[in-house]
Design a protein around this motif. Structure first.
Motif, PDB file in Angstrom:
ATOM      1  N   GLY A   1       0.822  -1.213   0.000  1.00 57.25           N
ATOM      2  CA  GLY A   1       0.000   0.000   0.000  1.00 57.25           C
ATOM      3  C   GLY A   1       0.849   1.252   0.000  1.00 57.25           C
ATOM      4  O   GLY A   1       0.544   2.226  -0.705  1.00 57.25           O
TER       5      GLY A   1
ATOM      6  N   ASP B   1       2.342   1.588  -3.491  1.00 56.48           N
ATOM      7  CA  ASP B   1       1.310   2.036  -4.428  1.00 56.48           C
ATOM      8  C   ASP B   1       1.028   3.526  -4.252  1.00 56.48           C
ATOM      9  O   ASP B   1       0.900   4.260  -5.226  1.00 56.48           O
ATOM     10  N   ALA B   2       0.933   3.976  -3.006  1.00 56.31           N
ATOM     11  CA  ALA B   2       0.661   5.388  -2.741  1.00 56.31           C
ATOM     12  C   ALA B   2       1.822   6.264  -3.218  1.00 56.31           C
ATOM     13  O   ALA B   2       1.615   7.345  -3.763  1.00 56.31           O
TER      14      ALA B   2
ATOM     15  N   ARG C   1       1.842   6.251  -7.160  1.00 54.59           N
ATOM     16  CA  ARG C   1       0.573   6.604  -7.816  1.00 54.59           C
ATOM     17  C   ARG C   1       0.764   7.927  -8.570  1.00 54.59           C
ATOM     18  O   ARG C   1       1.333   8.888  -8.065  1.00 54.59           O
TER      19      ARG C   1
ATOM     20  N   ARG D   1      -0.302  11.385 -10.022  1.00 59.56           N
ATOM     21  CA  ARG D   1      -1.239  12.419  -9.577  1.00 59.56           C
ATOM     22  C   ARG D   1      -2.037  12.927 -10.785  1.00 59.56           C
ATOM     23  O   ARG D   1      -1.473  13.130 -11.858  1.00 59.56           O
TER      24      ARG D   1
END
Length: 63
Positions: free
Chosen positions: A52, A55-56, A59, A61
């Motif tokens: 997680g 992934d964050a 990611r 924008r």
């Protein structure tokens, strides 16, 4: 070490024959199994948290 190079544990575990065990031995066995389940669940949670976070971080924008 790459993940695919890491040693893998056998997928299937051979359960012991329980016929000769008394009640106390069976209760102790269950507690050891519960402890192992907890350890596996903690490892899963850790891996999911790492995934997680990655992934964050990666990611994209919206523009």
């Amino acid at each position: 070490m790459m993940e695919e190079d890491a040693p893998r544990r056998a997928a299937g575990l051979t359960p012991p024959v329980l016929d000769g065990w008394d009640v106390e031995e069976l209760k102790n066995y269950i507690e050891r199994l519960r402890a192992e389940i907890g350890r596996a669940e903690a490892a899963i949670a850790k891996k999911q948290a790492h995934r997680g976070a990655a992934d964050a971080f990666f990611r994209t924008r919206p523009e």
